[in-house]
Design a protein around this motif. Structure first.
Motif, PDB file in Angstrom:
ATOM      1  N   GLU A 175     -10.324  -4.478   5.499  1.00 29.26           N
ATOM      2  CA  GLU A 175     -10.281  -3.023   5.546  1.00 29.26           C
ATOM      3  C   GLU A 175      -9.481  -2.584   6.762  1.00 29.26           C
ATOM      4  O   GLU A 175      -9.357  -3.320   7.744  1.00 29.26           O
ATOM      5  N   ASP A 222      -9.269  -3.626   0.720  1.00 28.45           N
ATOM      6  CA  ASP A 222      -8.637  -4.494  -0.270  1.00 28.45           C
ATOM      7  C   ASP A 222      -9.683  -5.456  -0.809  1.00 28.45           C
ATOM      8  O   ASP A 222     -10.176  -6.322  -0.088  1.00 28.45           O
ATOM      9  N   TYR A 267      -8.375   5.625   5.082  1.00 34.49           N
ATOM     10  CA  TYR A 267      -9.072   4.342   5.052  1.00 34.49           C
ATOM     11  C   TYR A 267      -8.693   3.585   3.780  1.00 34.49           C
ATOM     12  O   TYR A 267      -8.487   4.182   2.722  1.00 34.49           O
ATOM     13  N   LYS A 268      -8.612   2.262   3.876  1.00 32.55           N
ATOM     14  CA  LYS A 268      -8.359   1.431   2.702  1.00 32.55           C
ATOM     15  C   LYS A 268      -9.172   0.143   2.800  1.00 32.55           C
ATOM     16  O   LYS A 268      -9.414  -0.383   3.894  1.00 32.55           O
ATOM     17  N   TYR A 319      -8.819   3.612  -1.592  1.00 32.13           N
ATOM     18  CA  TYR A 319      -8.255   4.555  -0.624  1.00 32.13           C
ATOM     19  C   TYR A 319      -9.208   5.738  -0.513  1.00 32.13           C
ATOM     20  O   TYR A 319      -9.586   6.338  -1.524  1.00 32.13           O
ATOM     21  N   ILE A 376      -5.262  10.504   3.726  1.00 34.65           N
ATOM     22  CA  ILE A 376      -5.762   9.199   3.292  1.00 34.65           C
ATOM     23  C   ILE A 376      -5.916   8.388   4.571  1.00 34.65           C
ATOM     24  O   ILE A 376      -4.933   8.058   5.230  1.00 34.65           O
ATOM     25  N   GLY A 389       0.780  -1.229   0.000  1.00 35.64           N
ATOM     26  CA  GLY A 389       0.000   0.000   0.000  1.00 35.64           C
ATOM     27  C   GLY A 389       0.808   1.273   0.000  1.00 35.64           C
ATOM     28  O   GLY A 389       2.050   1.267   0.011  1.00 35.64           O
ATOM     29  N   VAL A 402      -7.367  -1.843  -4.489  1.00 40.21           N
ATOM     30  CA  VAL A 402      -7.557  -1.352  -3.126  1.00 40.21           C
ATOM     31  C   VAL A 402      -8.160   0.043  -3.175  1.00 40.21           C
ATOM     32  O   VAL A 402      -7.646   0.922  -3.874  1.00 40.21           O
TER      33      VAL A 402
END
Length: 473
Positions: free
Chosen positions: A416, A410, A407-408, A393, A405, A203, A391
């Motif tokens: 998450e 996948d 939160y992510k 973002y 940024i 990431g 992913v």
């Protein structure tokens, strides 16, 4: 015979000539003796301010200075390449020697071992020195970007206030310098970030300072809505093409194409498509992929695509998608298109999800949804989002000049997590933020300005093509 005398009264303390703002004429009759003479007085009102030659000279001198710095950095890059090759070869030799020692330890004495250790220490010292040099080059690039940003602001201000022709030569010099910087950064990126296109990383770990290209093609800060960038899957011969679309409202009526970055800066378009004849859309999270515009429409509420090669138009409705949930910054941004290394995506919220974002993978051929993922991030709390390697973002506002940024999600693992990667904005609000996999940059339309960012990823050892000594210990 009556003679007329015109006296030019230059009502300005300046010594430099500019364009005449106003002329007035007064007639005065003055008779003496048997004759008479008329005197005509003409007043020329010159502008209160003169052309700022000093500012122009400063910009020109700065451009020359930056050019010299870039020549120096290009020379350093060639030196880096030579050192990288030599260090890599020496590390391979040391690896072979160590393997021999491990297989046959009795064939080597303490002196042999000490000699190898000394060589390892020497290479380690050289690597650290090279790492410091690389870091210093990155700092130089950031400094040059700041200087160039200041230059373009000065030129824009002068162009609006004074004769554009007088500024044009200096603007050309600025474009030349900016192109040189782009080329220098491209070579630097190829040397030290050879993983463009690779998804073998965990990431985003860093975002660069904002790279401000200029105010939009309309030269109007009122065009706060829109987007700009590159085609994420360019057709042949259009790899260097840029696009731009701007509006004073959250709608899309037109799109302009430029053959290169230079022509984008010069506002020299090669194509201009008007979308008002049945193709207009709304919101600002549109993208260009495979010479096709993907965007949102309101009648019917759904997705649209317009292929600029064939001029074929197509639309789709996602029944669950709601038009009540938009991003923080702008209204009507219900659908957000994104493209990455794995393909085409769109995000939205539904009534069923109570405003939580949904990720959908789009089949580019059928223009249908292949698969969906439910996230736990509330869309109205997000300023914008983008996709990288499958992913999602999501970003949110921290303050006037800072974005995070935070939160992510996948889609490969359905995992998450909350992260914190801060980056600076040029202006407070932005209406479009998208990742482009062809150069691993973020493109932001920031209150009418073209802004972009370099990204750094946490590449795994397996994915790293560069020699291992470039990894931070």
């Amino acid at each position: 015979m009556i003679g007329t005398l015109c006296i030019f009264m230059l009502l300005s303390s300046t010594a430099a000539w500019g364009s005449v703002g106003l002329w007035s004429q007064r007639g005065v009759r003055n008779g003496t003796g048997g004759g008479s003479r008329d005197r005509c007085t003409c007043d020329a009102f010159l502008p209160s301010s003169t052309f700022p030659n000093r500012d122009l000279v400063v910009v020109e001198e700065t451009a020359v200075e930056i050019s010299h710095q870039l020549e120096h950095e290009m020379g350093k890059l060639e030196d880096y390449e030579t050192k990288l090759t030599a260090y890599a070869e020496r590390i391979i030799q040391l690896t072979v020697e160590i393997e021999k020692i491990e297989k046959n330890p009795h064939d080597y004495n303490d002196a042999d071992m000490d000699e190898v250790k000394v060589e390892i220490k020497q290479v380690e010292a050289l690597v650290k020195e090279l790492q410091l040099s690389i870091a210093s080059s990155t700092t130089v690039f950031e400094s040059l970007h700041e200087q160039i940003t200041a230059m373009v602001e000065t030129l824009d201000r002068m162009e609006k206030t004074y004769d554009k022709n007088m500024v044009l030569v200096t603007r050309r010099e600025y474009i030349k310098v900016q192109m040189e910087l782009e080329e220098c950064e491209r070579r630097h990126q190829e040397l030290f970030n050879p993983n463009i296109g690779s998804c073998a990383h965990s990431g985003i770990i860093r975002v660069s300072k904002p790279i401000v290209s200029q105010l939009n093609a309309h030269l109007n800060s009122g065009y706060k809505f829109g987007g700009w960038g590159k085609d994420s899957k360019p057709v042949p011969d259009r790899e260097s093409m840029y696009w731009y679309s701007g509006s004073t409202s959250s709608s899309i009526f037109e799109i302009k194409f430029y053959t290169s970055y230079k022509n984008l800066i010069l506002r020299n378009q090669f194509q201009h498509h008007n979308l008002q004849s049945g193709w207009s859309g709304t919101a600002n999270n549109f993208i260009v992929r495979d010479n096709t515009l993907y965007y949102q429409i309101n009648s019917p509420f759904g997705l649209a695509k317009l292929n600029f090669t064939t001029l074929e138009y197509e639309s789709r409705v996602i029944a669950k998608a709601s038009n009540r949930f938009s991003y923080t910054n702008t209204p009507n941004q219900n659908f957000d298109f994104a493209a990455d290394e794995t393909g085409l995506w769109v995000t939205y919220a539904t009534e069923e999800s109570s405003g939580l974002m949904v990720i959908a993978k789009i089949n580019e051929t059928s223009f249908g949804v292949e698969e969906e993922w439910q996230t736990s991030v509330y869309k109205p709390g997000v300023s914008n989002a983008f996709m990288v390697c499958g992913v999602l973002y999501a970003a949110r506002r921290v303050d006037f000049e800072t974005e995070e940024i935070f939160y992510k999600y996948d889609t490969r693992t359905k995992q998450e997590s909350h992260i914190s990667v801060l980056f600076k904005k040029f202006q407070d609000n932005f209406s479009n933020l998208d990742f482009n996999p062809t150069d691993q940059r973020l493109y932001m339309y920031n209150d009418g300005y073209y802004v972009s960012y370099h990204l750094w990823f946490n590449h795994t050892t397996k994915a790293t093509v560069a020699p291992p000594f470039l990894l931070t210990s």
